[in-house]
Motif scaffolding. Structure first.
Motif, PDB file in Angstrom:
ATOM      1  N   SER A   1       2.232  69.038 -18.620  1.00  0.00           N
ATOM      2  CA  SER A   1       3.595  68.639 -18.969  1.00  0.00           C
ATOM      3  C   SER A   1       4.423  69.836 -19.397  1.00  0.00           C
ATOM      4  CB  SER A   1       3.567  67.590 -20.088  1.00  0.00           C
ATOM      5  OG  SER A   1       4.874  67.283 -20.524  1.00  0.00           O
ATOM      6  N   ASP A   2       3.848  70.693 -20.253  1.00  0.00           N
ATOM      7  CA  ASP A   2       4.574  71.867 -20.703  1.00  0.00           C
ATOM      8  C   ASP A   2       4.835  72.837 -19.552  1.00  0.00           C
ATOM      9  OD1 ASP A   2       4.627  70.826 -23.210  1.00  0.00           O
ATOM     10  OD2 ASP A   2       3.208  72.238 -24.101  1.00  0.00           O
ATOM     11  N   ALA A   3       3.868  72.946 -18.639  1.00  0.00           N
ATOM     12  CA  ALA A   3       4.061  73.832 -17.486  1.00  0.00           C
ATOM     13  C   ALA A   3       5.246  73.368 -16.642  1.00  0.00           C
ATOM     14  CB  ALA A   3       2.788  73.865 -16.636  1.00  0.00           C
ATOM     15  N   LEU A   4       5.392  72.065 -16.484  1.00  0.00           N
ATOM     16  CA  LEU A   4       6.524  71.535 -15.711  1.00  0.00           C
ATOM     17  C   LEU A   4       7.849  71.824 -16.402  1.00  0.00           C
ATOM     18  CD1 LEU A   4       5.040  68.097 -14.557  1.00  0.00           C
ATOM     19  CD2 LEU A   4       5.486  70.107 -13.133  1.00  0.00           C
ATOM     20  N   VAL A   5       7.884  71.683 -17.722  1.00  0.00           N
ATOM     21  CA  VAL A   5       9.120  71.987 -18.456  1.00  0.00           C
ATOM     22  C   VAL A   5       9.470  73.460 -18.311  1.00  0.00           C
ATOM     23  CG1 VAL A   5      10.203  72.051 -20.736  1.00  0.00           C
ATOM     24  CG2 VAL A   5       8.803  70.099 -20.075  1.00  0.00           C
ATOM     25  N   ASN A   6       8.469  74.322 -18.234  1.00  0.00           N
ATOM     26  CA  ASN A   6       8.719  75.753 -18.084  1.00  0.00           C
ATOM     27  C   ASN A   6       9.500  76.081 -16.816  1.00  0.00           C
ATOM     28  OD1 ASN A   6       7.053  78.072 -19.873  1.00  0.00           O
ATOM     29  ND2 ASN A   6       6.425  75.959 -20.224  1.00  0.00           N
ATOM     30  N   LEU A   7       9.421  75.228 -15.818  1.00  0.00           N
ATOM     31  CA  LEU A   7      10.157  75.476 -14.579  1.00  0.00           C
ATOM     32  C   LEU A   7      11.663  75.405 -14.771  1.00  0.00           C
ATOM     33  CD1 LEU A   7       7.930  73.435 -12.086  1.00  0.00           C
ATOM     34  CD2 LEU A   7       8.031  75.926 -12.337  1.00  0.00           C
ATOM     35  N   THR A   8      12.117  74.801 -15.862  1.00  0.00           N
ATOM     36  CA  THR A   8      13.552  74.678 -16.128  1.00  0.00           C
ATOM     37  C   THR A   8      14.142  75.914 -16.787  1.00  0.00           C
ATOM     38  OG1 THR A   8      13.298  73.735 -18.343  1.00  0.00           O
ATOM     39  CG2 THR A   8      13.226  72.194 -16.484  1.00  0.00           C
ATOM     40  N   MET A   9      13.311  76.789 -17.324  1.00  0.00           N
ATOM     41  CA  MET A   9      13.727  77.945 -18.126  1.00  0.00           C
ATOM     42  C   MET A   9      14.268  77.531 -19.492  1.00  0.00           C
ATOM     43  SD  MET A   9      15.554  81.027 -16.046  1.00  0.00           S
ATOM     44  CE  MET A   9      14.639  82.102 -14.946  1.00  0.00           C
ATOM     45  N   LEU A  10      14.096  76.291 -19.861  1.00  0.00           N
ATOM     46  CA  LEU A  10      14.625  75.798 -21.129  1.00  0.00           C
ATOM     47  C   LEU A  10      13.519  75.474 -22.127  1.00  0.00           C
ATOM     48  CD1 LEU A  10      17.438  73.456 -19.739  1.00  0.00           C
ATOM     49  CD2 LEU A  10      17.673  75.784 -20.634  1.00  0.00           C
ATOM     50  N   GLN A  11      12.328  76.022 -21.923  1.00  0.00           N
ATOM     51  CA  GLN A  11      11.205  75.716 -22.807  1.00  0.00           C
ATOM     52  C   GLN A  11      11.419  76.243 -24.224  1.00  0.00           C
ATOM     53  OE1 GLN A  11      11.176  77.474 -20.066  1.00  0.00           O
ATOM     54  NE2 GLN A  11       9.954  79.327 -20.204  1.00  0.00           N
ATOM     55  N   MET A  12      12.134  77.342 -24.356  1.00  0.00           N
ATOM     56  CA  MET A  12      12.335  77.928 -25.685  1.00  0.00           C
ATOM     57  C   MET A  12      13.126  76.991 -26.599  1.00  0.00           C
ATOM     58  SD  MET A  12      10.770  80.830 -26.048  1.00  0.00           S
ATOM     59  CE  MET A  12      11.651  81.521 -27.433  1.00  0.00           C
ATOM     60  N   PRO A  13      14.318  76.532 -26.217  1.00  0.00           N
ATOM     61  CA  PRO A  13      15.047  75.627 -27.125  1.00  0.00           C
ATOM     62  C   PRO A  13      14.374  74.279 -27.292  1.00  0.00           C
ATOM     63  CG  PRO A  13      16.185  75.781 -25.023  1.00  0.00           C
ATOM     64  CD  PRO A  13      15.130  76.849 -25.022  1.00  0.00           C
ATOM     65  N   LEU A  14      13.542  73.883 -26.308  1.00  0.00           N
ATOM     66  CA  LEU A  14      12.852  72.598 -26.408  1.00  0.00           C
ATOM     67  C   LEU A  14      11.563  72.685 -27.219  1.00  0.00           C
ATOM     68  CD1 LEU A  14      13.355  71.298 -22.741  1.00  0.00           C
ATOM     69  CD2 LEU A  14      14.509  70.496 -24.813  1.00  0.00           C
ATOM     70  N   GLY A  15      11.178  73.884 -27.622  1.00  0.00           N
ATOM     71  CA  GLY A  15       9.971  74.043 -28.431  1.00  0.00           C
ATOM     72  C   GLY A  15       8.686  73.816 -27.663  1.00  0.00           C
ATOM     73  N   VAL A  16       8.706  74.068 -26.366  1.00  0.00           N
ATOM     74  CA  VAL A  16       7.548  73.842 -25.503  1.00  0.00           C
ATOM     75  C   VAL A  16       6.745  75.134 -25.379  1.00  0.00           C
ATOM     76  CG1 VAL A  16       6.874  73.333 -23.110  1.00  0.00           C
ATOM     77  CG2 VAL A  16       8.669  71.985 -24.220  1.00  0.00           C
ATOM     78  N   ASP A  17       5.416  75.014 -25.283  1.00  0.00           N
ATOM     79  CA  ASP A  17       4.570  76.194 -25.105  1.00  0.00           C
ATOM     80  C   ASP A  17       4.992  76.965 -23.859  1.00  0.00           C
ATOM     81  OD1 ASP A  17       3.073  75.697 -27.337  1.00  0.00           O
ATOM     82  OD2 ASP A  17       1.449  74.665 -26.272  1.00  0.00           O
ATOM     83  N   ARG A  18       5.011  78.295 -23.977  1.00  0.00           N
ATOM     84  CA  ARG A  18       5.467  79.142 -22.882  1.00  0.00           C
ATOM     85  C   ARG A  18       4.323  79.497 -21.933  1.00  0.00           C
ATOM     86  NH1 ARG A  18       7.764  84.108 -26.011  1.00  0.00           N
ATOM     87  NH2 ARG A  18       6.136  83.499 -27.471  1.00  0.00           N
ATOM     88  N   VAL A  19       4.605  79.466 -20.655  1.00  0.00           N
ATOM     89  CA  VAL A  19       3.664  79.977 -19.665  1.00  0.00           C
ATOM     90  C   VAL A  19       3.759  81.496 -19.597  1.00  0.00           C
ATOM     91  CG1 VAL A  19       3.066  80.024 -17.215  1.00  0.00           C
ATOM     92  CG2 VAL A  19       3.677  77.853 -18.301  1.00  0.00           C
ATOM     93  N   LEU A  20       4.980  82.013 -19.606  1.00  0.00           N
ATOM     94  CA  LEU A  20       5.220  83.451 -19.547  1.00  0.00           C
ATOM     95  C   LEU A  20       5.676  83.936 -20.921  1.00  0.00           C
ATOM     96  CD1 LEU A  20       7.249  83.560 -16.199  1.00  0.00           C
ATOM     97  CD2 LEU A  20       4.771  83.782 -16.506  1.00  0.00           C
ATOM     98  N   GLY A  21       4.969  84.892 -21.470  1.00  0.00           N
ATOM     99  CA  GLY A  21       5.327  85.373 -22.797  1.00  0.00           C
ATOM    100  C   GLY A  21       6.703  86.009 -22.848  1.00  0.00           C
ATOM    101  N   VAL A  22       7.155  86.586 -21.727  1.00  0.00           N
ATOM    102  CA  VAL A  22       8.434  87.299 -21.720  1.00  0.00           C
ATOM    103  C   VAL A  22       9.634  86.374 -21.531  1.00  0.00           C
ATOM    104  CG1 VAL A  22       7.371  89.396 -20.820  1.00  0.00           C
ATOM    105  CG2 VAL A  22       8.305  87.705 -19.217  1.00  0.00           C
ATOM    106  N   CYS A  23       9.407  85.075 -21.403  1.00  0.00           N
ATOM    107  CA  CYS A  23      10.521  84.181 -21.071  1.00  0.00           C
ATOM    108  C   CYS A  23      11.535  84.072 -22.210  1.00  0.00           C
ATOM    109  CB  CYS A  23      10.007  82.802 -20.675  1.00  0.00           C
ATOM    110  SG  CYS A  23       9.334  81.833 -22.035  1.00  0.00           S
ATOM    111  N   TRP A  24      11.182  84.487 -23.410  1.00  0.00           N
ATOM    112  CA  TRP A  24      12.160  84.439 -24.496  1.00  0.00           C
ATOM    113  C   TRP A  24      13.347  85.357 -24.197  1.00  0.00           C
ATOM    114  CZ3 TRP A  24      13.739  88.669 -27.307  1.00  0.00           C
ATOM    115  CH2 TRP A  24      12.936  89.807 -27.234  1.00  0.00           C
TER     116      TRP A  24
END
Length: 373
Positions: free
Chosen positions: A138-161
């Protein structure tokens, strides 16, 4: 005697040439600087966290690189250099471009390689032989939006912040400059207004204002914008003022965020002088490019280097750990060889992503998003 009627000569209509937007020649030195910043970040991730025992190395990077780890620790400031470059490039690419085209350009540039990187890292971390924990499906799918940071979802890519910071910068620039139409006066007012608003946000200590205005990163984006104005007119006193104020505030935030007293158990240690020096390097390097001092660095391979930077930046951290573990723990190769081979393998992977993902998909996505409805 016959009289002749003198008729006024018809107005001479002089055809006017359409005013063409300023054409920018490719600044290949800027491509090279992008790769330098990415390699700085990679050096930090691979060998700059001296106080941390990493699973990849099996010990602290301080033990693997007794001398170099002190320099690698400053590599994290490659992010600030990236932000200065981004301010320059976004102002250059957004000047004279309608909002739809600006959005299409940014989305098509960021998303294809990002989507594949998220899928690739998720898949590799899910392999039984890989010792790292993968995020949930589920978290991996949210990561596809690039909005995981504000949603508090675990990051797949550490640099996505850093991408989350970039997105907020794009939104501010699009609303305040691109939408009403870029002009020198509007860009200067945007820089001045954002600087003042960011300072107020810092004083107010209001989370929402911090989220939108990014006081700790704003000076770097704004400084890059100021340097683009310098590129357009090196005698622009307002532009130089924007750059100077941005550097002064930017080095403050860099020292505030990255300096601490020497601590043997600390994550990493950097001197305040070293931090200021690296921040200054970022501003001076982009200024040298803006002023044309590096125009002789016009080698074609720099364009390739610039093209590899973004996919390299996306995949180098997590997949680099996997390669380091395999080469150092699995095969017992020495640290220096492992470092070089890991960087080389990540650059090779970046080339594959650029060649087989970005090259075919970026123009198609840009065309699809640019079509009027």
């Amino acid at each position: 005697m016959t009289s002749t009627t003198v008729r006024p000569a018809p107005d001479v209509i002089v055809p006017t040439r359409p005013v063409r937007p300023r054409r920018e020649t490719r600044l290949r030195a800027l491509d090279g600087l992008r790769l330098v910043a990415a390699l700085m970040v990679a050096a930090y991730h691979y060998g700059g966290r001296g106080g941390e025992v990493t699973e990849a190395w099996g010990s602290s990077p301080k033990d693997q690189f007794p001398t170099l780890h002190q320099f690698f620790a400053y590599g994290c400031l490659g992010v600030q250099v990236f932000f200065v470059i981004s301010g320059f490039v976004i102002c250059m690419s957004g000047w004279g471009r309608p909002l739809r085209s600006f959005f299409a350009s940014r989305a098509s540039r960021l998303l294809p390689a990002y989507w594949v990187a998220v899928i690739l890292v998720t898949a590799v971390f899910a392999l039984p032989v890989v010792a790292y924990e993968a995020v949930s499906p589920s978290d991996a799918l949210v990561n596809l939006t690039m909005l995981q940071m504000p949603l508090g979802v675990d990051r797949v890519l550490g640099v996505c912040w850093t991408l989350w910071a970039e997105i907020r910068f794009y939104a501010l620039f699009a609303l305040c400059v691109v939408l009403p139409g870029a002009s020198r006066q509007r860009v200067v007012m945007f820089c001045a207004g954002w600087t003042l608003a960011a300072v107020i946000a810092e004083a107010a200590n209001e989370p929402l204002l911090d989220l939108v205005l990014m006081p700790e990163y704003a000076p770097f984006f704004i400084g890059g914008i100021g340097l683009y104005l310098v590129h357009r007119d090196r005698r622009d006193a307002h532009a130089w003022g924007i750059v100077a104020v941005s550097w002064l505030i930017g080095q403050h935030y860099a020292v505030k965020g990255l300096w601490h007293a020497p601590d043997a158990g600390g994550f990493s240690y950097r001197s305040s002088f070293g931090i200021v020096l690296v921040v200054t390097f970022g501003f001076v390097a982009v200024a040298a490019i803006a002023l044309g001092w590096l125009n002789r660095a016009n080698w074609r391979w720099l364009t390739v280097a610039g093209a590899l930077t973004y996919p390299f930046y996306l995949v180098h951290e997590h997949l680099g750990w996997v390669v380091i573990h395999a080469l150092h723990i699995g095969l017992g190769l020495p640290s220096a060889a492992v470092f070089v081979l890991t960087v080389a393998s990540m650059l090779a992977l970046a080339w594959l992503l650029h060649r087989y993902v970005e090259t075919p998909l970026t123009p198609r996505l840009r065309s699809a998003l640019s079509k009027p409805r």
